[in-house]
Design an enzyme around this catalytic site. Structure first.
Site, short mmCIF file in Angstrom:
data_model
loop_
_atom_site.label_atom_id
_atom_site.label_comp_id
_atom_site.label_asym_id
_atom_site.label_seq_id
_atom_site.Cartn_x
_atom_site.Cartn_y
_atom_site.Cartn_z
N CYS A 1 -6.42 -3.64 6.98
CA CYS A 1 -7.61 -2.78 6.91
C CYS A 1 -8.74 -3.39 6.07
CB CYS A 1 -7.23 -1.40 6.36
SG CYS A 1 -6.74 -1.39 4.62
N CYS B 1 0.84 -1.20 0.00
CA CYS B 1 0.00 0.00 0.00
C CYS B 1 0.87 1.25 0.00
CB CYS B 1 -0.92 -0.02 1.22
SG CYS B 1 -2.10 1.37 1.26
#
Length: 367
Positions: free
Chosen positions: A203, A105
């Site tokens: 997440c 990410c």
């Protein structure tokens, strides 16, 4: 004119304090939240509450920016996130490797897409709430990363992939503070997120159940196979390669009369090898996909004594790094390390806590 900085706003206390600190330092601050993932299943969406991918976090970030009287934008990178992070996450597990989606990410979303967006908006910098120090070292002629003051919160490990050009346009205001100080500052600043819990898990994985997540996304049934011991004896059936990682003890479903661990995975043969704790030890590793930070690199055949982290929460181990070719290093530990895991990052530090560089673990060197 004020220098302009875009702050990556997650809706949490760290990025919120980052925005306040930079505004107080005289920067023109813009807050941007990336909308990265939203499941089709409403129940799954509900289980993501509080994570940086959740809708409530976007709303928290918006409210913080309103309270600070700074512009707020939300950008939709769901398609890119699915391809560059989630797809990578799934394929690595299917290969019998253990991925690190936070590093993916950072590489693809924050310091590529979002940094480009910041520069397009005329900003000089992208700032994030990571706990790490960054500055330009005149002696080295390079930007460097150093561990944060709060070693328990230090995030230098997940930032080893940053290039010199990216570091030139990046700010990390929290590196000199402890997390307790940041929460106190958030309270003093009147931020409503001052007591918001930290996001702990991946997440986009509801309830930290990555196995169900992979099952749901898999286009073909996950193939079962056999557990073997280190002598080649079949011990039973396993549920599928993606469900296991090196060093795993829980969830094996085996009663062997001794504590059993995953000591190796062979995805081509659909084999998971089981052994005792001492059989999980490794004397070294090989790593590729290298990135150098505080040094421009090594000469082929050159060696260097380094401090080595093989996972985010691990204590650094002492060892020797040898450059085998331009994109492959061999690491030999001074003392054997437990559960070296292909797919994870290995990061090299010097004695002064500077990030020398890092790479992706490809092979283990067994004891």
């Amino acid at each position: 004119m004020k220098e302009k900085v875009v702050v990556a706003m997650s809706g949490g206390v760290d990025s919120s304090v980052t925005a306040v600190l930079l505004k107080n330092q005289g920067y023109e601050v813009i807050g941007i939240t990336m909308r990265l993932y939203s499941p089709d299943d409403p129940l799954e969406e509900a289980n993501l509450v509080g994570g940086c991918c959740s809708l409530d976090s976007v709303n928290d970030a918006r409210r913080v920016c309103e309270s600070l009287d700074i512009p707020f934008f939300a950008v939709n990178y769901k398609v890119e996130f699915d391809k560059l992070v989630i797809e990578y996450f799934q394929k690595e597990y299917e290969r019998g490797r253990t991925p690190n989606p936070c590093i993916a990410c950072n590489v693809h979303m924050k310091y590529d897409l979002l940094l480009k967006k910041a520069l397009d908006l005329g900003a000089q910098y992208l700032a994030t709430g990571h706990y790490v120090k960054r500055w330009y070292d005149d002696t080295r002629g390079r930007f460097v990363l150093e561990k944060a003051v709060d070693e328990k919160k230090d995030q230098s490990y997940v930032l080893y992939n940053l290039t010199q050009e990216q570091l030139k346009h990046t700010l990390f205001p929290l590196g000199g503070y402890r997390k307790t100080e940041i929460r106190e500052m958030a309270k003093d600043f009147g931020l409503r997120v001052h007591n918001k819990p930290d996001s702990q898990e991946i997440c986009f994985i509801p309830n930290d159940d990555y196995k169900s997540f992979i099952e749901k996304r898999s286009t073909t049934p996950i193939k079962q196979g056999h557990f073997y011991d280190t002598k080649g004896n079949i011990l039973g059936k396993h549920k599928g390669i993606p469900y296991y990682t090196i060093g795993q003890r829980k969830g094996l479903g085996l009663a062997l009369g001794y504590p059993a661990y995953v000591v190796d995975i062979d995805p081509k043969k659909h084999i998971v090898i089981i052994g005792r704790n001492e059989e999980v030890l490794d004397k070294g590793l090989y790593a590729e996909e290298l990135n150098w930070v505080a040094i421009p690199g090594l000469l082929v055949g050159e060696s260097l004594s380094v401090h080595i982290k093989i996972r985010s929460a691990a204590k650094p181990a002492l060892g020797t790094m040898i450059l085998e070719n331009h994109d492959r290093v061999k690491i030999l530990f001074d003392q054997p390390e437990r559960a070296v895991t292909p797919g994870q990052a290995v990061v090299f530090y010097d004695a002064n806590n500077l990030v020398l560089g890092g790479g992706v673990i490809t092979e283990r060197i067994r004891v």
